[in-house]
Design an enzyme around this catalytic site. Structure first.
Site, PDB file in Angstrom:
ATOM      1  N   GLY A  27       0.835  -1.203   0.000  1.00 55.07           N
ATOM      2  CA  GLY A  27       0.000   0.000   0.000  1.00 55.07           C
ATOM      3  C   GLY A  27       0.862   1.243   0.000  1.00 55.07           C
ATOM      4  N   ASN A  28       0.267   2.383   0.301  1.00 56.93           N
ATOM      5  CA  ASN A  28       1.047   3.626   0.407  1.00 56.93           C
ATOM      6  C   ASN A  28       0.373   4.550   1.412  1.00 56.93           C
ATOM      7  OD1 ASN A  28      -0.776   5.599  -1.067  1.00 56.93           O
ATOM      8  ND2 ASN A  28      -0.533   4.020  -2.637  1.00 56.93           N
ATOM      9  N   ARG A  29       0.969   5.716   1.625  1.00 53.19           N
ATOM     10  CA  ARG A  29       0.563   6.591   2.728  1.00 53.19           C
ATOM     11  C   ARG A  29      -0.607   7.516   2.410  1.00 53.19           C
ATOM     12  NH1 ARG A  29       4.320   6.760   6.728  1.00 53.19           N
ATOM     13  NH2 ARG A  29       6.336   5.823   6.270  1.00 53.19           N
TER      14      ARG A  29
END
Ligand code: PMT
Length: 219
Positions: A27-29
């Protein structure tokens, strides 16, 4: 009256999660805050907003039609299926790569094996596909999250993805970009450029919609 009154605006927001196995993902932020702020601001100007959201913990802006997705492939299908629209604004942080296959069971450590190789394949580019769709929106706006050479990379994406406007977002510094309440954008189009912020994401969203209104009335 706003030039966006009655317009159908499609916004993508948040991250995508690319599953590795039933318990892990890449995933990412992205928190979704920038995209949700744009959706709210557009609704306040009378637009009909379709909000395609990755996995985020945010309340749906009142009046938005929200479609929840998890992966880049699901976001691609949801966005393309939501066309036609007058304007597409792609704020989502879409994974560029996804595992070639999702393991059906939790991957286990193997005694004596210190590395694990995951094979990743490129995802479809939603922004580029919207920009070349038969039902292309009148205005296609992308974002570019960059840690360095922000303007150069953003201009490259503006041309490569054949879009009308790109909001370059410097990331990796405090008070800006992912997860933050505030943001700064360098918005670039064929014959112009404007800096928005540093301000709250809602104020930056209003500035971006002002620019979009200007472009719509010229086009
Ligand atoms: O969500 P927040 O916490 O509020 O943070 C906001 C933000 C930093 C995520 C947002 O402002 C932002 O910069 N979004 C773009 C993030 C990104 O993934 O940028 P990119 O340079 O990797 O992608 C460029 C553009 O192509 C983006 O519009 C992206 O939506 C689009 N893209 C990318 C890959 C892909 N497979 N399909 C796409 O449509």
């Amino acid at each position: 009256m706003s030039a966006l009154d009655g317009k159908r605006i499609l916004v993508s927001a948040g991250p995508t999660f690319e599953d590795i196995d039933p318990v892990r993902f890449i995933g990412n932020r992205s928190s979704g805050r920038m995209g949700f702020a744009i959706a709210e601001a557009a609704i306040a100007r009378g637009a009909q907003v379709v909000l395609v959201a990755g996995p985020v913990h945010l309340a749906t802006p009142t009046g938005a039609q929200r479609i929840d997705v998890r992966s880049a492939a699901q976001m691609h299908d949801a966005v393309l299926s939501a066309l036609p629209a007058d304007i597409y604004i792609g704020t989502a942080a879409v994974a560029d790569f996804t595992p070639r296959a999702v393991a059906g069971h939790k991957l286990k450590k193997v005694p004596g094996q210190d590395t694990l190789v995951l094979e990743l394949v490129k995802t479809a580019d939603i922004l580029a596909d919207v920009a070349t769709a038969t039902q292309r929106p009148r205005l296609v706006v992308g974002f570019a999250a960059e840690t360095n050479d922000v303007e150069t990379y953003a201009r490259g994406k503006l041309a490569a993805k054949r879009i009308d406007m790109i909001a370059a977002n410097r990331v990796g510094i405090a008070g800006c970009g992912f997860e933050s309440d505030d943001n700064t954008l360098d918005v670039i189009w064929a014959d112009g450029q404007r800096r928005l912020g540093p301000e709250s994401k809602r104020v930056v969203a209003e500035g971006l919609l002002d620019l979009i209104e200007e472009r719509i009335s010229i086009a």
